[in-house]
Design a protein around this motif. Structure first.
Motif, mmCIF file in Angstrom:
data_model
loop_
_atom_site.group_PDB
_atom_site.id
_atom_site.type_symbol
_atom_site.label_atom_id
_atom_site.label_comp_id
_atom_site.label_asym_id
_atom_site.label_seq_id
_atom_site.Cartn_x
_atom_site.Cartn_y
_atom_site.Cartn_z
ATOM 1 N N UNK A 14 90.530 81.475 -10.150
ATOM 2 C CA UNK A 14 90.129 81.655 -11.542
ATOM 3 C C UNK A 14 91.335 82.041 -12.398
ATOM 4 N N UNK A 15 92.142 82.963 -11.892
ATOM 5 C CA UNK A 15 93.316 83.417 -12.642
ATOM 6 C C UNK A 15 94.297 82.273 -12.855
ATOM 7 N N UNK A 16 94.614 81.552 -11.804
ATOM 8 C CA UNK A 16 95.602 80.485 -11.938
ATOM 9 C C UNK A 16 95.088 79.343 -12.803
ATOM 10 N N UNK A 17 93.791 79.105 -12.813
ATOM 11 C CA UNK A 17 93.211 78.080 -13.684
ATOM 12 C C UNK A 17 93.286 78.517 -15.145
ATOM 13 N N UNK A 18 92.895 79.761 -15.433
ATOM 14 C CA UNK A 18 92.829 80.235 -16.812
ATOM 15 C C UNK A 18 94.189 80.619 -17.401
#
Length: 87
Positions: A14-18
């Motif tokens: 989620x972090x790397x996507x956002x």
């Protein structure tokens, strides 16, 4: 333990996507991602090798879970920024 690993990997993804939506510029994006990966790997190594007495598969589970936990502060910050931008 499986749930903790799945949750930790979910937070990491989620972090790397956002990050792509919050960071301007390719260099800054990759610098942020690399920094998070290094911090996560360092924290995972420390937790699995130094602070816990685990070996084999258990050490791997601790590493992956700790790797994801290291991404939790970034996830909270990105979520708060997302909430701010909605208003």
């Amino acid at each position: 333990m499986i749930a903790a690993v799945i949750l930790a990997l979910g937070v990491t993804g989620w972090v790397h996507y956002h990050l792509a939506f919050q960071v301007r510029g390719t260099v800054q994006l990759w610098a942020g991602r690399i920094m998070l990966l290094l911090v996560g790997a360092g924290f995972g190594w420390a937790m699995s090798q130094v602070y816990t007495d685990t070996h084999g598969l258990a050490a791997s589970w601790v590493f992956v879970t700790s790797f994801g936990v290291a991404h939790l502060p970034a996830a909270i910050i990105l979520w708060l920024k997302k909430q701010r931008d909605k208003n």
